[in-house]
Design an enzyme around this catalytic site. Structure first.
Site, short mmCIF file in Angstrom:
data_model
loop_
_atom_site.label_atom_id
_atom_site.label_comp_id
_atom_site.label_asym_id
_atom_site.label_seq_id
_atom_site.Cartn_x
_atom_site.Cartn_y
_atom_site.Cartn_z
N GLY A 46 0.84 -1.18 0.00
CA GLY A 46 0.00 0.00 0.00
C GLY A 46 0.88 1.24 0.00
O GLY A 46 2.03 1.19 0.43
N GLN A 51 3.12 9.98 1.31
CA GLN A 51 4.41 9.27 1.30
C GLN A 51 5.26 9.62 0.09
O GLN A 51 6.45 9.35 0.07
CB GLN A 51 4.19 7.75 1.36
CG GLN A 51 3.60 7.29 2.68
CD GLN A 51 3.44 5.78 2.69
OE1 GLN A 51 2.45 5.26 2.20
NE2 GLN A 51 4.42 5.07 3.23
N CYS A 88 5.87 -0.37 7.06
CA CYS A 88 5.52 0.85 6.33
C CYS A 88 6.69 1.20 5.43
O CYS A 88 7.84 1.15 5.87
CB CYS A 88 5.27 1.98 7.34
SG CYS A 88 4.89 3.56 6.57
N LEU A 89 6.41 1.57 4.19
CA LEU A 89 7.50 1.94 3.27
C LEU A 89 8.24 3.19 3.74
O LEU A 89 9.36 3.43 3.32
CB LEU A 89 6.95 2.14 1.85
CG LEU A 89 6.43 0.87 1.15
CD1 LEU A 89 5.81 1.22 -0.19
CD2 LEU A 89 7.54 -0.16 0.97
N HIS A 130 -4.17 1.30 7.53
CA HIS A 130 -2.83 1.89 7.58
C HIS A 130 -2.74 3.09 6.64
O HIS A 130 -2.22 4.15 7.01
CB HIS A 130 -1.81 0.80 7.21
CG HIS A 130 -0.39 1.24 7.17
ND1 HIS A 130 0.57 0.78 8.05
CD2 HIS A 130 0.27 2.10 6.35
CE1 HIS A 130 1.73 1.35 7.76
NE2 HIS A 130 1.58 2.14 6.73
N GLU A 131 -3.24 2.93 5.40
CA GLU A 131 -3.13 4.01 4.42
C GLU A 131 -4.04 5.18 4.77
O GLU A 131 -3.67 6.34 4.58
CB GLU A 131 -3.45 3.50 3.01
CG GLU A 131 -2.57 2.35 2.51
CD GLU A 131 -1.08 2.55 2.75
OE1 GLU A 131 -0.61 3.70 2.72
OE2 GLU A 131 -0.38 1.55 2.97
N HIS A 134 -2.33 7.31 7.18
CA HIS A 134 -1.34 8.21 6.54
C HIS A 134 -2.00 9.53 6.12
O HIS A 134 -1.37 10.58 6.19
CB HIS A 134 -0.74 7.55 5.29
CG HIS A 134 0.47 6.71 5.57
ND1 HIS A 134 1.61 7.20 6.17
CD2 HIS A 134 0.73 5.41 5.29
CE1 HIS A 134 2.51 6.23 6.26
NE2 HIS A 134 2.01 5.13 5.74
#
Ligand code: NI
Length: 181
Positions: A46, A51, A88-89, A130-131, A134
């Site tokens: 995701g 990000q 997480c990226l 999660h997204e 963000h």
């Protein structure tokens, strides 16, 4: 195909709530394409617009070989919970057990402005929660229990990527008048 640099923990854009999308135009479709390309290249399950430094309420996912995106999401969470590893990226190479709702019903829009509804459980539900976090400037480490969060923050501070490429000032530009400051 456009792969954007992924912003890392410590970048203020990750702590800034994103704005709702108003124009469902060509730029929005390019943003969804860039998010998708960047996510797949990483690879990740995701990716949210902040990000890659874009303060709009848009994210993509790639879960169980299924690509998706959502604009201006609203979530309805199940009472049933799941506990499992999350990463997480923007916090590379680290994962910690994080509690989430087991399933989610997400409503919002696709990149053409059509209303969409996505139902997911387990990993898809985790990714969507999660997204969406963000988009509100929330990172998964904020969701960890106290002890796990302490371990996570320590691991982040010790991570090789943390603080890079922030410049290190090795020489003070100011005269110190002989004081070791
Ligand atoms: Ni993330």
């Amino acid at each position: 195909m456009a792969i954007a640099p992924i912003r890392l923990f410590g970048d203020p854009v990750l702590r800034t709530p994103a704005s709702p999308v108003v124009d469902f135009d060509k730029e929005l479709r390019r943003l969804v394409e860039d998010l998708t390309d960047t996510m797949r290249d990483a690879p990740g399950s995701g990716l949210a617009a902040p990000q890659i430094g874009v303060g709009l309420r848009v994210f993509t996912w790639d879960v169980d070989d299924e690509l998706g995106h959502l604009v201006n999401p609203r979530l309805d969470l199940s009472e049933e919970q799941q506990e499992g590893p999350e990463g997480c990226l923007s916090i590379p190479e680290l994962s910690f057990d994080c509690r989430r709702a087991m399933s989610v019903v997400a409503t919002g829009f696709n990149m053409y402005g059509d209303p969409v509804r996505v139902e997911g459980s387990e990993l898809l539900a985790r990714a969507i929660q999660h997204e969406t976090d963000h988009l509100d400037g929330i990172l998964f480490v904020d969701r960890l229990d106290r002890e796990t969060r302490r371990q996570a923050m320590k691991a982040i501070r010790e991570a090789e990527w943390f603080g890079n490429p922030r410049p290190t000032i090795k020489v003070s530009p100011h005269a110190t008048n002989g004081l070791g400051l």
